[in-house]
Design a protein around this motif. Structure first.
Motif, short mmCIF file in Angstrom:
data_model
loop_
_atom_site.label_atom_id
_atom_site.label_comp_id
_atom_site.label_asym_id
_atom_site.label_seq_id
_atom_site.Cartn_x
_atom_site.Cartn_y
_atom_site.Cartn_z
N VAL A 1 0.83 -1.19 -0.11
CA VAL A 1 0.00 0.14 0.02
C VAL A 1 0.97 1.32 -0.09
CG1 VAL A 1 -1.83 1.17 1.22
CG2 VAL A 1 -1.71 -1.15 1.17
N ILE A 2 0.95 2.04 -1.03
CA ILE A 2 1.78 3.26 -1.22
C ILE A 2 0.99 4.27 -0.55
CG2 ILE A 2 2.85 4.76 -2.94
CD1 ILE A 2 3.98 1.79 -2.80
N ALA A 3 -0.37 4.58 -0.95
CA ALA A 3 -1.02 5.78 -0.31
C ALA A 3 -2.48 5.50 -0.30
CB ALA A 3 -0.88 6.94 -1.25
N ASP B 1 -11.34 7.73 -1.43
CA ASP B 1 -11.57 6.35 -1.83
C ASP B 1 -10.79 5.69 -2.78
OD1 ASP B 1 -12.17 7.81 -3.96
OD2 ASP B 1 -14.28 7.13 -4.22
N THR B 2 -9.50 6.24 -3.01
CA THR B 2 -8.34 5.73 -3.82
C THR B 2 -7.42 4.98 -3.13
OG1 THR B 2 -9.10 7.28 -5.66
CG2 THR B 2 -6.85 6.17 -5.73
N VAL B 3 -6.99 3.93 -3.46
CA VAL B 3 -5.70 3.34 -2.79
C VAL B 3 -4.65 2.86 -3.93
CG1 VAL B 3 -5.09 1.39 -1.51
CG2 VAL B 3 -7.29 2.11 -1.09
N ARG B 4 -3.57 3.65 -3.51
CA ARG B 4 -2.33 3.43 -4.63
C ARG B 4 -1.80 2.26 -3.93
NH1 ARG B 4 -0.35 7.58 -8.11
NH2 ARG B 4 1.36 6.75 -7.44
N ILE B 5 -1.37 1.39 -4.87
CA ILE B 5 -0.38 0.02 -4.68
C ILE B 5 0.50 -0.12 -5.36
CG2 ILE B 5 -2.53 -1.23 -3.63
CD1 ILE B 5 -2.75 -2.92 -6.12
#
Length: 81
Positions: A22-24, A28-32
């Motif tokens: 998990v980067i950020a 409601d957005t997850v950056r992976i």
């Protein structure tokens, strides 16, 4: 389906070679981030599905090479047809 909770900078391992981190988390957005060997193909699901559909369509339109060869033979210069 396995459901896991992770916080920013935490990871999930798939086997010994694939790490999903998990980067950020922004709203409601997850950056992976995904670390995987180069021989492992990684696609967004909508791209993967589009590729699968294109492959399916391509297999439906296979060329009849024997028929094509016959047509080409008949259209060779010098044919009396």
């Amino acid at each position: 389906m396995l459901v896991l909770s992770r916080k920013k900078n935490e990871s999930i391992m798939i086997g010994d070679t694939i790490e999903i981190k998990v980067i950020a988390v922004e709203g409601d957005t997850v950056r992976i981030g995904i670390e995987a060997p180069r021989n492992v193909e990684v696609y967004r699901k909508e791209i993967y599905e589009a590729i699968q559909e294109e492959n399916r369509l391509a297999t439906q339109h296979q060329t009849d090479w024997a028929k094509m060869k016959e047509v080409l033979r008949k259209t060779q210069p010098g044919d009396d047809q």
